[in-house]
Motif scaffolding. Structure first.
Motif, PDB file in Angstrom:
ATOM      1  N   MET A 265     -22.867  13.860  21.882  1.00 64.07           N
ATOM      2  CA  MET A 265     -23.260  12.399  22.116  1.00 64.07           C
ATOM      3  C   MET A 265     -23.155  12.679  23.430  1.00 64.07           C
ATOM      4  SD  MET A 265     -23.082  10.056  19.058  1.00 64.07           S
ATOM      5  CE  MET A 265     -24.173   9.269  19.704  1.00 64.07           C
ATOM      6  N   GLY A 266     -24.042  12.202  24.769  1.00 62.54           N
ATOM      7  CA  GLY A 266     -23.708  12.029  26.187  1.00 62.54           C
ATOM      8  C   GLY A 266     -22.729  10.590  26.648  1.00 62.54           C
ATOM      9  N   TYR A 267     -22.169  10.479  25.852  1.00 64.50           N
ATOM     10  CA  TYR A 267     -20.844   9.500  26.485  1.00 64.50           C
ATOM     11  C   TYR A 267     -20.700   9.504  28.037  1.00 64.50           C
ATOM     12  CZ  TYR A 267     -21.148   6.766  21.990  1.00 64.50           C
ATOM     13  OH  TYR A 267     -21.913   6.621  21.352  1.00 64.50           O
ATOM     14  N   TYR A 268     -20.257   9.532  29.210  1.00 65.89           N
ATOM     15  CA  TYR A 268     -19.062   9.556  30.192  1.00 65.89           C
ATOM     16  C   TYR A 268     -17.749   9.720  29.161  1.00 65.89           C
ATOM     17  CZ  TYR A 268     -23.220   6.478  31.871  1.00 65.89           C
ATOM     18  OH  TYR A 268     -24.069   6.301  32.856  1.00 65.89           O
TER      19      TYR A 268
ATOM     20  N   VAL B 108     -11.949   5.897  26.365  1.00 65.76           N
ATOM     21  CA  VAL B 108     -12.322   4.620  24.794  1.00 65.76           C
ATOM     22  C   VAL B 108     -12.601   3.218  25.132  1.00 65.76           C
ATOM     23  CG1 VAL B 108     -12.192   5.326  22.622  1.00 65.76           C
ATOM     24  CG2 VAL B 108     -11.797   7.077  23.243  1.00 65.76           C
ATOM     25  N   ARG B 109     -11.509   2.997  25.028  1.00 63.98           N
ATOM     26  CA  ARG B 109     -11.955   1.283  25.911  1.00 63.98           C
ATOM     27  C   ARG B 109     -12.996   0.573  26.272  1.00 63.98           C
ATOM     28  NH1 ARG B 109      -5.678   0.309  27.596  1.00 63.98           N
ATOM     29  NH2 ARG B 109      -6.315   1.083  29.755  1.00 63.98           N
ATOM     30  N   ASP B 110     -13.276   1.516  27.068  1.00 65.27           N
ATOM     31  CA  ASP B 110     -14.132   0.903  28.372  1.00 65.27           C
ATOM     32  C   ASP B 110     -15.514   1.177  27.359  1.00 65.27           C
ATOM     33  OD1 ASP B 110     -12.485   0.175  30.053  1.00 65.27           O
ATOM     34  OD2 ASP B 110     -12.210   2.274  30.956  1.00 65.27           O
ATOM     35  N   ILE B 111     -15.578   2.566  27.095  1.00 61.74           N
ATOM     36  CA  ILE B 111     -16.828   2.867  26.301  1.00 61.74           C
ATOM     37  C   ILE B 111     -17.610   1.513  25.451  1.00 61.74           C
ATOM     38  CG2 ILE B 111     -18.193   3.688  24.889  1.00 61.74           C
ATOM     39  CD1 ILE B 111     -16.597   6.646  26.258  1.00 61.74           C
ATOM     40  N   ILE B 112     -16.749   1.443  24.190  1.00 60.93           N
ATOM     41  CA  ILE B 112     -16.311   0.282  23.252  1.00 60.93           C
ATOM     42  C   ILE B 112     -16.632  -1.072  24.039  1.00 60.93           C
ATOM     43  CG2 ILE B 112     -15.312  -1.494  21.805  1.00 60.93           C
ATOM     44  CD1 ILE B 112     -13.669   1.622  21.404  1.00 60.93           C
ATOM     45  N   ALA B 113     -16.504  -1.842  25.443  1.00 64.71           N
ATOM     46  CA  ALA B 113     -17.009  -2.555  25.502  1.00 64.71           C
ATOM     47  C   ALA B 113     -17.836  -2.672  25.943  1.00 64.71           C
ATOM     48  CB  ALA B 113     -15.496  -3.521  26.591  1.00 64.71           C
ATOM     49  N   VAL B 114     -18.634  -1.822  26.379  1.00 65.14           N
ATOM     50  CA  VAL B 114     -20.489  -1.972  27.155  1.00 65.14           C
ATOM     51  C   VAL B 114     -20.954  -1.771  25.400  1.00 65.14           C
ATOM     52  CG1 VAL B 114     -21.822  -0.629  28.216  1.00 65.14           C
ATOM     53  CG2 VAL B 114     -19.692  -1.073  29.117  1.00 65.14           C
TER      54      VAL B 114
ATOM     55  N   PHE C 268     -24.558  -4.325  23.024  1.00 66.30           N
ATOM     56  CA  PHE C 268     -25.972  -3.976  22.511  1.00 66.30           C
ATOM     57  C   PHE C 268     -26.566  -4.184  21.105  1.00 66.30           C
ATOM     58  CE2 PHE C 268     -24.965  -1.330  26.125  1.00 66.30           C
ATOM     59  CZ  PHE C 268     -26.251  -1.599  27.014  1.00 66.30           C
ATOM     60  N   TYR C 269     -25.102  -4.821  20.784  1.00 68.28           N
ATOM     61  CA  TYR C 269     -25.688  -4.990  19.022  1.00 68.28           C
ATOM     62  C   TYR C 269     -25.221  -6.708  18.901  1.00 68.28           C
ATOM     63  CZ  TYR C 269     -26.090   0.100  18.636  1.00 68.28           C
ATOM     64  OH  TYR C 269     -26.527   1.524  18.580  1.00 68.28           O
TER      65      TYR C 269
ATOM     66  N   MET D 264     -18.166   4.122  16.418  1.00 69.61           N
ATOM     67  CA  MET D 264     -19.502   3.512  17.301  1.00 69.61           C
ATOM     68  C   MET D 264     -19.862   3.065  15.869  1.00 69.61           C
ATOM     69  SD  MET D 264     -18.400   2.971  20.693  1.00 69.61           S
ATOM     70  CE  MET D 264     -19.268   2.733  21.117  1.00 69.61           C
ATOM     71  N   ALA D 265     -20.542   3.929  14.940  1.00 73.15           N
ATOM     72  CA  ALA D 265     -21.748   3.942  14.093  1.00 73.15           C
ATOM     73  C   ALA D 265     -22.087   2.987  13.015  1.00 73.15           C
ATOM     74  CB  ALA D 265     -22.329   5.158  13.977  1.00 73.15           C
ATOM     75  N   LEU D 266     -20.288   3.081  12.493  1.00 70.72           N
ATOM     76  CA  LEU D 266     -19.643   1.750  11.638  1.00 70.72           C
ATOM     77  C   LEU D 266     -19.434   0.613  12.123  1.00 70.72           C
ATOM     78  CD1 LEU D 266     -17.477   5.082  10.052  1.00 70.72           C
ATOM     79  CD2 LEU D 266     -19.728   4.679   8.664  1.00 70.72           C
ATOM     80  N   SER D 267     -19.705   0.350  13.316  1.00 63.33           N
ATOM     81  CA  SER D 267     -18.645  -0.954  13.424  1.00 63.33           C
ATOM     82  C   SER D 267     -19.959  -1.921  14.017  1.00 63.33           C
ATOM     83  CB  SER D 267     -17.788  -1.092  14.971  1.00 63.33           C
ATOM     84  OG  SER D 267     -16.704   0.356  15.621  1.00 63.33           O
ATOM     85  N   HIS D 268     -21.454  -2.109  13.131  1.00 63.36           N
ATOM     86  CA  HIS D 268     -21.974  -3.274  14.105  1.00 63.36           C
ATOM     87  C   HIS D 268     -22.584  -3.531  12.370  1.00 63.36           C
ATOM     88  CE1 HIS D 268     -24.377   0.390  15.026  1.00 63.36           C
ATOM     89  NE2 HIS D 268     -25.502  -0.494  14.560  1.00 63.36           N
ATOM     90  N   HIS D 269     -21.962  -3.167  11.239  1.00 64.59           N
ATOM     91  CA  HIS D 269     -22.351  -3.060   9.618  1.00 64.59           C
ATOM     92  C   HIS D 269     -24.137  -2.608   9.549  1.00 64.59           C
ATOM     93  CE1 HIS D 269     -19.109  -5.627   8.545  1.00 64.59           C
ATOM     94  NE2 HIS D 269     -19.735  -6.292   9.850  1.00 64.59           N
ATOM     95  N   ALA D 270     -24.831  -1.562  10.184  1.00 65.49           N
ATOM     96  CA  ALA D 270     -26.011  -0.906  10.135  1.00 65.49           C
ATOM     97  C   ALA D 270     -26.273  -0.691   8.812  1.00 65.49           C
ATOM     98  CB  ALA D 270     -26.018   0.370  10.477  1.00 65.49           C
ATOM     99  N   GLU D 271     -27.204  -1.241   8.347  1.00 67.47           N
ATOM    100  CA  GLU D 271     -27.557  -0.910   6.794  1.00 67.47           C
ATOM    101  C   GLU D 271     -28.352   0.725   6.642  1.00 67.47           C
ATOM    102  OE1 GLU D 271     -31.027  -3.634   5.641  1.00 67.47           O
ATOM    103  OE2 GLU D 271     -30.281  -4.442   6.863  1.00 67.47           O
ATOM    104  N   LEU D 272     -28.608   1.206   8.006  1.00 67.49           N
ATOM    105  CA  LEU D 272     -29.097   3.041   7.855  1.00 67.49           C
ATOM    106  C   LEU D 272     -28.460   3.757   8.568  1.00 67.49           C
ATOM    107  CD1 LEU D 272     -30.161   5.411   6.779  1.00 67.49           C
ATOM    108  CD2 LEU D 272     -32.156   4.472   8.305  1.00 67.49           C
ATOM    109  N   LEU D 273     -27.362   4.798   7.521  1.00 68.09           N
ATOM    110  CA  LEU D 273     -27.121   5.600   8.731  1.00 68.09           C
ATOM    111  C   LEU D 273     -26.941   6.949   9.377  1.00 68.09           C
ATOM    112  CD1 LEU D 273     -22.727   4.937   7.941  1.00 68.09           C
ATOM    113  CD2 LEU D 273     -24.065   4.024   9.848  1.00 68.09           C
TER     114      LEU D 273
END
Length: 244
Positions: free
Chosen positions: A85-88, A93-99, A103-104, A142-151
């Motif tokens: 995945m194309g993270y900068y 890490v903490r700056d990417i999380i903050a951004v 979005f969620y 990142m995928a697990l931190s917004h209570h997704a109904e489908l992973l």
């Protein structure tokens, strides 16, 4: 059980590869392993579901809605992680999380902190300073931190050590008990043994079988005339019809 994901007859044509007529469903609280050899089409299936590779045929419904036309609402309810995945790379890490959290609507700082601690991720490190295994853990966080109904996870245990893989499969089962649906691609049969409720097997771009794990094993046990492990079945499927 109610279906969270409905895949019906999807296909994708590339110059040297074709995905043909793939169909399966995933229910809430179900962990499905998407299985096959490298190059079988697993990643193409996952990308087609998310319209990252627009399918040439078939349809996909997530939570009863077509993905196309409802992207924003659906993306709020799904988590996606994949290798590469194309993270900068030079961002911390903490700056990417903050951004990303902006979005969620359902982003949960406590959940994020929980997985950061569980996976021993150092928020002060840059992405380029993480090992491949730690990158996988970060993508999963990142995928697990917004209570997704489908992973939807592409080879989530790839690059992880056995202890981390065990920890992840335990997390999968706990999430499933809460109603989260998980579709993950893998070729590691031990992970399937530990957490998968069902299996969808792809062979050279075509659907070999899809169903509950116990039914899958019984089907091939009858054909093979033995009590096979999942690894035995994978070997049998790949050898079946092959020219020697």
């Amino acid at each position: 059980m109610k279906k969270v994901l409905e895949v019906q007859g999807i296909g994708k044509i590339y110059p040297l590869f074709q995905l043909k007529n793939i169909s399966f469903d995933v229910e809430y609280g179900e962990v499905m392993g998407l299985v096959g050899r490298n190059g079988a089409g697993k990643t193409t299936v996952l990308k087609s579901i998310l319209d990252l590779a627009h399918p040439d045929a078939g349809s996909v419904k997530i939570m009863g809605r077509e993905f196309t036309g409802h992207e924003n609402q659906i993306r709020q309810q799904i988590g996606y992680a994949a290798g590469g995945m194309g993270y900068y790379k030079r961002k911390k890490v903490r700056d990417i999380i903050a951004v990303t959290r902006t979005f969620y609507d359902n982003w949960d700082d406590d959940e994020c902190a929980h997985y950061m601690q569980a996976f021993n991720i150092d928020g002060s490190k840059k992405i380029m300073e993480l090992s491949e295994g730690m990158k996988v853990k970060f993508y999963l966080t990142m995928a697990l931190s917004h209570h997704a109904e489908l992973l939807i996870l592409d080879e989530p245990t790839s690059g992880l050590d056995p202890v981390s893989r065990d920890k992840l499969t335990v997390i999968f089962r706990k999430l499933a008990e809460k109603g989260t649906a998980i579709l993950f691609s893998t070729h590691i049969t031990s992970d399937l043994e530990k957490c998968a409720d069902s299996i969808t097997y792809i062979k050279t771009g075509e659907l070999e079988s899809s169903g509950k794990r116990d039914d899958f094993v019984r089907e091939y046990a009858a054909e093979m005339g033995t009590a096979p492990t999942l690894e035995d079945i994978m070997v049998f499927i790949e050898r079946k019809g092959a020219e020697l």
